[in-house]
Write a protein that holds these residues in place. Structure first.
Motif, PDB file in Angstrom:
ATOM      1  N   THR A  87     -87.548 -33.663 -14.352  1.00 28.31           N
ATOM      2  CA  THR A  87     -86.686 -34.559 -13.590  1.00 28.31           C
ATOM      3  C   THR A  87     -86.200 -35.723 -14.439  1.00 28.31           C
ATOM      4  OG1 THR A  87     -88.020 -33.970 -11.670  1.00 28.31           O
ATOM      5  CG2 THR A  87     -86.477 -35.783 -11.404  1.00 28.31           C
TER       6      THR A  87
ATOM      7  N   PRO B 292     -75.884 -32.382  -3.369  1.00 28.62           N
ATOM      8  CA  PRO B 292     -76.528 -31.107  -3.701  1.00 28.62           C
ATOM      9  C   PRO B 292     -75.732 -30.240  -4.675  1.00 28.62           C
ATOM     10  CG  PRO B 292     -76.815 -31.572  -1.375  1.00 28.62           C
ATOM     11  CD  PRO B 292     -75.860 -32.619  -1.907  1.00 28.62           C
TER      12      PRO B 292
ATOM     13  N   VAL C 294     -75.767 -31.888  -8.196  1.00 25.63           N
ATOM     14  CA  VAL C 294     -77.034 -31.733  -8.914  1.00 25.63           C
ATOM     15  C   VAL C 294     -77.170 -30.314  -9.450  1.00 25.63           C
ATOM     16  CG1 VAL C 294     -79.554 -31.711  -8.644  1.00 25.63           C
ATOM     17  CG2 VAL C 294     -78.193 -33.606  -7.727  1.00 25.63           C
ATOM     18  N   ASP C 295     -76.778 -29.321  -8.670  1.00 25.17           N
ATOM     19  CA  ASP C 295     -76.843 -27.947  -9.176  1.00 25.17           C
ATOM     20  C   ASP C 295     -75.920 -27.758 -10.380  1.00 25.17           C
ATOM     21  OD1 ASP C 295     -78.772 -27.104  -7.471  1.00 25.17           O
ATOM     22  OD2 ASP C 295     -77.476 -25.892  -6.193  1.00 25.17           O
TER      23      ASP C 295
ATOM     24  N   LEU D  16     -77.519 -29.395 -13.382  1.00 27.08           N
ATOM     25  CA  LEU D  16     -78.578 -28.518 -13.887  1.00 27.08           C
ATOM     26  C   LEU D  16     -77.992 -27.375 -14.707  1.00 27.08           C
ATOM     27  CD1 LEU D  16     -80.768 -28.372 -10.660  1.00 27.08           C
ATOM     28  CD2 LEU D  16     -81.603 -29.103 -12.907  1.00 27.08           C
TER      29      LEU D  16
ATOM     30  N   ALA E 148     -89.269 -27.517  -7.841  1.00 28.90           N
ATOM     31  CA  ALA E 148     -87.808 -27.538  -7.966  1.00 28.90           C
ATOM     32  C   ALA E 148     -87.151 -28.320  -6.829  1.00 28.90           C
ATOM     33  CB  ALA E 148     -87.265 -26.110  -8.004  1.00 28.90           C
TER      34      ALA E 148
ATOM     35  N   ARG F 245     -84.819 -31.691  -7.255  1.00 28.80           N
ATOM     36  CA  ARG F 245     -83.463 -31.757  -6.693  1.00 28.80           C
ATOM     37  C   ARG F 245     -83.327 -32.955  -5.761  1.00 28.80           C
ATOM     38  NH1 ARG F 245     -83.263 -25.794  -7.021  1.00 28.80           N
ATOM     39  NH2 ARG F 245     -81.279 -25.242  -8.034  1.00 28.80           N
TER      40      ARG F 245
ATOM     41  N   GLN G   2     -80.680 -35.884  -6.096  1.00 27.73           N
ATOM     42  CA  GLN G   2     -79.689 -36.032  -5.032  1.00 27.73           C
ATOM     43  C   GLN G   2     -79.691 -37.436  -4.441  1.00 27.73           C
ATOM     44  OE1 GLN G   2     -80.653 -32.888  -2.275  1.00 27.73           O
ATOM     45  NE2 GLN G   2     -80.190 -31.285  -3.765  1.00 27.73           N
TER      46      GLN G   2
END
Length: 431
Positions: free
Chosen positions: A257, A286, A289-290, A293, A365, A369, A373
């Motif tokens: 993180t 959301p 953040v994806d 990543l 995970a 997240r 977020q």
């Protein structure tokens, strides 16, 4: 051959590309080398029983395939003679991170209760309150501020330490210890680096030995107590497994993180229109953040050993093949993501492999997240003038990709900038 020469002149041999990837220059920016490897196919043979995976579909399938597992004791004996003499290797090997079923399933089940969707959702207000306090401190500090030390480290370490029951006063100790230990996760490590990792493992083990003793004397409502009681209740968790899993839960609970927050902030500041859209629409977090990543994964690779013959990407993999799954490369596979080097949180079906897949999918995970977020919209809203204020320093690591330092200027707290009617395309790169 210098790395810069290889990049400029092209690489024919995947073995040369892999050597470049392991070099300091290759580790600092692995993405050009991933493309050199990808040119040979989604699965590439780089040695007699050594393979590299860059394709998204192939990586996802291998991580879910029961014919592939992590390196067990017998294979460590073969490839790493004397590994039991290393506190770092021994600690990692006794945790759920480096064990296969049924031991892996047993250990994971014991810790999973702390990471249920209900418990994670209930932590949102706690994460927001901690993030607000850290921003308050950044505003009160002299500029420039090191974002890694001021925010990216203390936020996730505070959250995971609260779950484990680690006293707040002890939390500053863990950054160096974890940095030292995680060197052992690199695909190549020198004797000097291993000695540093062993030091970190020894200090972490000593700390948790004392914490376990304290929880036996005075149980608390935390994950450490739950694991201690599982150990003391019978054969569900051995003493070595107890300490190893506490160490891994702590380190994994903030290292990934911390890197996500640092890498993600740089990406957002490099794409101001995307940042402005998120400032005004925190509900978009959301997807953002994806995409963060995917775009610059905090975990770039993992490895598996095959136990039976298989075939992936038109390549036959015999038993006892060692497979390096390049998660960072898979996340930029153009077959899965058009224009993969472009930061675009409006992509459809963003499903990065940054937390792995299959039985070893990262237990924390959802927590990572959640923290991101909450953090990114809050930072952008409260600090609209946030900017990089100097040269960030990357850690010379490949497995765990992140910054050692990230100097920023925070400006003064102000009302967020209004971006009316931001269309989906506005989140792309700034012209």
């Amino acid at each position: 051959m210098k790395a810069s020469d290889a990049w400029g002149g092209g690489i024919v041999d995947p073995t040369d590309a892999l050597a470049l990837l392991m070099s300091p220059e290759g580790r600092l920016d692995p993405y050009p080398t991933y493309e050199r490897l990808r040119a040979h196919g989604p699965v590439v043979q780089a040695g007699p029983v050594f393979y590299v995976v860059t394709g998204y579909a192939e990586a996802d399938a291998i991580l879910r395939d029961a014919r592939f597992g992590v390196m067990d004791d017998a294979l460590r004996d073969q490839f790493m003679p004397g590994w039991r003499e290393s506190p770092a290797v021994l600690s990692i090997s006794r945790s759920m991170l480096r064990t296969n079923p049924p031991d892996h399933s047993r250990m994971r089940r014991l810790a999973a209760g702390a990471f249920t969707p209900r418990r994670i959702a209930a932590m949102r207000d706690v994460v927001r309150a901690q993030a607000d306090e850290l921003v308050d401190a950044m505003l009160a500090a002299d500029e420039p501020v090191d974002f890694m030390a001021a925010f990216a480290y203390p936020l996730p370490v505070g959250v995971i330490c609260a779950l484990l029951g680690v006293p707040a006063a002890d939390r500053p100790l863990f950054r160096r210890w974890a940095t030292d230990l995680t060197g052992v996760l690199e695909p190549e490590i020198t004797a000097d680096e291993l000695a540093v990792a062993d030091r970190g493992a020894t200090e972490l083990r000593d700390y948790f030995t004392e914490l376990v003793a304290a929880r036996r004397r005075a149980p608390a409502d935390d994950l450490t107590t739950a694991l201690v009681q599982a150990h003391d209740g019978g054969d569900r968790l051995s003493g070595d497994e107890l300490l190893a899993n506490l160490i891994v839960l702590l380190v994994a609970g903030f290292e990934t993180t911390t890197n996500l927050l640092g890498n993600g902030l740089v990406a957002l500041l490099e794409h101001p229109r995307a940042a402005a859209a998120l400032r005004e629409r925190p509900d978009l977090a959301p997807a953002y953040v994806d995409e963060l990543l995917r775009y610059d994964s905090p975990v770039q690779l993992t490895s598996r050993m095959s136990t039976a013959p298989s075939r992936y990407g038109d390549v036959d993999l015999p038993p006892e093949s060692w497979v390096i799954v390049l998660l960072g490369a898979a996340n930029r596979d153009p077959r899965r993501y058009p224009d993969p080097a472009r930061f675009d949180p409006w992509r459809a079906q963003i499903a990065p492999l940054s937390f792995g897949a299959g039985p070893h999918y990262c237990l924390g995970a959802a927590l990572a997240r959640l923290e991101a977020q909450v953090a990114f919209p809050l930072l952008l809203r409260r600090l609209p003038g946030l900017a990089v204020a100097g040269r960030p320093e990357r850690r010379v690591r490949l497995t765990l990709r992140g910054h050692a330092t990230l100097p920023v200027s925070v400006g003064r707290e102000a009302a967020p900038v209004t971006v009316p009617g931001t269309p989906p395309g506005a989140a792309g790169p700034t012209p």
